[in-house]
Design a protein around this motif. Sequence first.
Motif, mmCIF file in Angstrom:
data_model
loop_
_atom_site.group_PDB
_atom_site.id
_atom_site.type_symbol
_atom_site.label_atom_id
_atom_site.label_comp_id
_atom_site.label_asym_id
_atom_site.label_seq_id
_atom_site.Cartn_x
_atom_site.Cartn_y
_atom_site.Cartn_z
ATOM 1 N N GLN A 57 41.708 46.056 45.403
ATOM 2 C CA GLN A 57 42.919 45.694 46.191
ATOM 3 C C GLN A 57 43.994 45.118 45.267
ATOM 4 O O GLN A 57 45.289 45.153 45.628
ATOM 5 N N TRP A 94 33.126 47.154 47.934
ATOM 6 C CA TRP A 94 33.663 48.262 48.831
ATOM 7 C C TRP A 94 33.870 49.525 47.930
ATOM 8 O O TRP A 94 34.072 50.653 48.284
ATOM 9 N N ASN A 136 29.988 42.111 50.045
ATOM 10 C CA ASN A 136 31.051 41.781 50.728
ATOM 11 C C ASN A 136 31.041 42.354 52.111
ATOM 12 O O ASN A 136 31.261 43.736 51.925
ATOM 13 N N GLU A 162 31.273 46.080 57.664
ATOM 14 C CA GLU A 162 32.354 46.804 57.348
ATOM 15 C C GLU A 162 31.945 47.838 56.417
ATOM 16 O O GLU A 162 32.497 49.143 56.507
ATOM 17 N N ASN A 206 32.911 35.206 55.900
ATOM 18 C CA ASN A 206 34.126 35.703 55.988
ATOM 19 C C ASN A 206 34.753 35.638 57.476
ATOM 20 O O ASN A 206 33.995 36.360 58.442
ATOM 21 N N TYR A 259 37.672 35.143 60.228
ATOM 22 C CA TYR A 259 39.232 35.405 60.538
ATOM 23 C C TYR A 259 39.653 34.924 61.976
ATOM 24 O O TYR A 259 40.904 34.461 62.165
ATOM 25 N N THR A 260 38.987 35.499 63.028
ATOM 26 C CA THR A 260 39.270 35.250 64.148
ATOM 27 C C THR A 260 38.328 35.221 65.398
ATOM 28 O O THR A 260 36.941 35.149 64.966
ATOM 29 N N GLU A 274 36.361 34.012 52.910
ATOM 30 C CA GLU A 274 37.489 34.543 53.247
ATOM 31 C C GLU A 274 38.012 33.999 54.360
ATOM 32 O O GLU A 274 37.179 33.691 55.330
ATOM 33 N N TRP A 321 42.075 33.839 51.811
ATOM 34 C CA TRP A 321 42.371 35.187 51.696
ATOM 35 C C TRP A 321 43.936 35.573 52.001
ATOM 36 O O TRP A 321 44.274 35.462 53.136
ATOM 37 N N GLU A 364 45.949 46.335 51.354
ATOM 38 C CA GLU A 364 45.134 46.016 52.528
ATOM 39 C C GLU A 364 44.574 47.618 53.237
ATOM 40 O O GLU A 364 44.904 47.528 54.430
ATOM 41 N N TRP A 365 43.686 48.084 52.316
ATOM 42 C CA TRP A 365 42.960 49.064 53.078
ATOM 43 C C TRP A 365 43.689 50.308 53.705
ATOM 44 O O TRP A 365 44.857 50.563 53.240
ATOM 45 N N PHE A 425 48.721 39.606 53.112
ATOM 46 C CA PHE A 425 47.639 38.395 53.395
ATOM 47 C C PHE A 425 48.047 37.358 52.148
ATOM 48 O O PHE A 425 47.173 36.218 52.000
#
Length: 489
Positions: free
Chosen positions: A26, A130, A173, A177, A313, A315-316, A384, A427, A434-435, A443
């Motif tokens: 990234q 990844w 990581n 995913e 990691n 986030y939400t 993250e 992060w 961002e992929w 970010f």
Amino acid sequence: CFGSTVRQQRRFPDDFIFGAATSSYQIEGAWNEDGKGENIYDYETHNYPEGIADGSNGDIAADSYHNYKRDVEMLRELGVDAYRFSISWARILPTGFADEVNPAGIAYYNNLIDEMLKYNIAPLVTIYHWDLPKTLQDLGGFLNPEFVDWFEDYARVVFENFGDRVKKFITFNEPREICIVTLMDTGSDVKDKLNSKAVTTYLCAKHLLVAHAKAYKLYDQEFRAKQGGECGITISVNWFGAATESPEDIVAAELRRQGEWGLFAHPIFSAEGGFPKEFGEALIEKNASLVLADFTHEEKAFIRGTADFFGVNHYTASLVYGNKKQTESFLPSIMDELEYNYMEPDDNWPAAASSWLTLAPDSIFKTLSHLRTLYNDPVFYITENGWSTKNGLDLFDDDRVRYYRASMESLLNSLDAGIKLKGYMAWSLMDNFEWSAGYTERFGLYHVDFSDPARTRTPKKSAFVYKHIVKHRYVDYEYEPDTMTMTID
Ligand code: PNW
């Protein structure tokens, strides 16, 4: 101080580790420089640019391969204790195999690590984030049982070369995913190979977890005594709560949690090991492919307990509805096999630029409390956590500031509850590739100008706010930077 509001300040302990995170593909660029081999994202983005929102790639990205001194300067500006970055497998092992080591690749990471250590910034190294060497993907990648040996050989090179100075390693990581979502919707190689059948998810999980355990044991048996560090894994653990107190919602949320992250956490962190029980039973009842790829007893025992810490990691969050099935399912996948229930964020949660990201209340605390109970109180690091905004010069990123402040409160709630949470990595240190969103979602605490050959980095307001928190170890809601010029304190 009559007349002024005195807020009860909760503080972070002095030994709480604040840092920032990135990953090799990234940010590094230099995709074919100095002997680096091709990885699956080089291949994907070059051959299927239509799978990336803006057709872009990480060929240059933030050009950290050439800008690493500036990156370390940014860490010094922020005053952080640690930097989490990842090693590009194909940069140090161009063929993917350990018999040919690329000295220029080793030198790059040595330079970065040495530059950080000059200023007392601790490296937290992700061994795999990844970017699998293309050569290994061509041999089946994670689906080839030999993956476990390729990874162990690679991990040995990493420990041998960097372990004298790196005291914290993360093997992988985000297994979820890697094995469920590839984050690339190109319909190409990687997706076909990893996702075409649900059975591949379980095979990938099994090989990944055995590979992780092998690397952990290698570190434990051959390196720990002389290097004195730790080795763990990072799993993406978002919070999945029941939409209501109804038994259907509660059951559906539990199944969702097991399918999203229990699949990867349970084999390592639970007392009994293996895939989560109800999840496994639900699948087997449906005659699903898990039976084809379950662990042997030996594998279960081999994997159990192989982590010195749990990297999360986070986030939400989402709310799961037990009486409503998920309608869209883009692939034959474990989502299909499990007939996952519908979930969505609460309407009131603020939304970020990324479709999957909202600011959910106190979700770090909810997640860690749950994990702590399930897995017997492990040591955690948030590896993250962050917020996306749209492409553009968004230097006054108040939404990101609000998100980070909310995260800090949730960290403090976790610490107050006695959860063994040792650190937090934002992060990301800087805007990056961002992929599948390319450069359309950002970010970074630092803005990166991707149209400028120098890839100039500029601190956003969130960088100043984070710096203030790291320095003073509490959240000051009144704080506003009085200049946007950064200094090193
Ligand atoms: C992480 N989710 O992925 C990755 O580790 C980073 O490389 C990436 O840039 C960052 O988050 C931001 O996207 C995620 O489902 C994958 O909530 C999935 C989720 C979140 C993050």
